[in-house]
Design an enzyme around this catalytic site. Sequence first.
Site, PDB file in Angstrom:
ATOM      1  N   SER A 166       0.860  -1.182   0.000  1.00 14.41           N
ATOM      2  CA  SER A 166       0.000   0.000   0.000  1.00 14.41           C
ATOM      3  C   SER A 166       0.903   1.242   0.000  1.00 14.41           C
ATOM      4  O   SER A 166       1.756   1.372  -0.875  1.00 14.41           O
ATOM      5  CB  SER A 166      -0.944  -0.031   1.212  1.00 14.41           C
ATOM      6  OG  SER A 166      -1.894   1.003   1.137  1.00 14.41           O
ATOM      7  N   HIS A 192      -2.590  -1.034  -3.250  1.00 18.50           N
ATOM      8  CA  HIS A 192      -3.752  -0.176  -3.058  1.00 18.50           C
ATOM      9  C   HIS A 192      -3.592   1.130  -3.832  1.00 18.50           C
ATOM     10  O   HIS A 192      -2.619   1.864  -3.634  1.00 18.50           O
ATOM     11  CB  HIS A 192      -3.950   0.141  -1.573  1.00 18.50           C
ATOM     12  CG  HIS A 192      -4.206  -1.068  -0.736  1.00 18.50           C
ATOM     13  ND1 HIS A 192      -3.985  -1.091   0.624  1.00 18.50           N
ATOM     14  CD2 HIS A 192      -4.650  -2.312  -1.056  1.00 18.50           C
ATOM     15  CE1 HIS A 192      -4.298  -2.272   1.098  1.00 18.50           C
ATOM     16  NE2 HIS A 192      -4.695  -3.042   0.096  1.00 18.50           N
ATOM     17  N   ASP A 287      -4.169  -5.335   5.781  1.00 16.91           N
ATOM     18  CA  ASP A 287      -4.494  -6.125   4.596  1.00 16.91           C
ATOM     19  C   ASP A 287      -3.267  -6.909   4.139  1.00 16.91           C
ATOM     20  O   ASP A 287      -2.159  -6.382   4.054  1.00 16.91           O
ATOM     21  CB  ASP A 287      -4.974  -5.200   3.472  1.00 16.91           C
ATOM     22  CG  ASP A 287      -5.477  -5.975   2.260  1.00 16.91           C
ATOM     23  OD1 ASP A 287      -5.995  -7.089   2.460  1.00 16.91           O
ATOM     24  OD2 ASP A 287      -5.357  -5.457   1.137  1.00 16.91           O
TER      25      ASP A 287
END
Length: 349
Positions: A166, A192, A287
């Site tokens: 991310s 992301h 995540d």
Amino acid sequence: MTNVTLVASLVTTRRWYSAFFKEAAAGFELGFEAWDLSSLKRSLETQETGLYLVSSGIGGMNFLEVLVFISKQSELPILAVVNEDDDAPTREELLAAGATSVLEFPRQHTPEHARKWKSELLLSLRASLKVRRISRNKVKRSEEEHPPPPSYLPIPLSGIICIGGSTGAPQVMSAILRELPAVPVPIIVVIHCSGDDGGRLLEWLKQVSRHPVLPATHNLPLSQLNGKVVVATAPDKHVRVSHSSILLSDEPERHFCRPSVDVLFESAASTFGSQAVGVLLTGMGVDGAAGLLKMKKSGASTLVQDRKSAPIFGMPGAAVALGAADFELSEGEIASFLLRRFNDRFART
């Protein structure tokens, strides 16, 4: 009493079936458990097995390859139990690979569904014993010399690399791709991004990578992706890997993310097992941590970016806290690991 050999990679799965055979499977008993190639070979040497129950791939072999391996060496019936997942092999693929019966494990897990499914499992075990199958070894000499191509199987891959991250991950990903020469496996990347940032990430990685870089599209064949980097660019779509292709889906968000790293890692765990490597890079949140743990439990190699080199240690740190990481490495060390893991093994084959 019929002895059943269970083929399953996860300890929790083997425990569930062990309890089932003790409590509810009249006329059957669990005689042998196989969780890797070595134990599977031992099961084929025993004279006590009367039926194979295959519920997953095992280390180094996916579900279809396990079925082919058993059916080439044994005439015993094989019951394939498959999850009702989008990336699971189809009934036709399972039967073509050697299964004599197929039973789908339901998505719903209420007590009522569990009771019903146990009854269906027992019926399927009984029905499997009535099916007589001809061994794949018993073919004419001309067929052995010129075997037909196994169209029911995807072109075999020597492995797969799944990378997630991310905040800060685009820069780290570009550094890894600059360091990493071509490897003979697909590299699937979920980072992301918001809005059109996925497209910009794709174009940036094209400029820095030694590998061809492609956007992830639905049903993109994995057989065409060895040595290529596939990047999640479609906004609001999860990316999965199946036995044969890339899949995009509209499943609910995970950790407020879609695409989610967990979704990619979980699909790699169930599909490729020990043939996969999972890499979790810098990023905020959690995540990817749970998915990386599933990859580790399936036999995959699992890497996280170390605290010293990660701009944000949130996602890698969550994986470390779960015990999901085999190694904590810098971006340069990650590239070196991937090169050794796949190019060295590829050179030996």
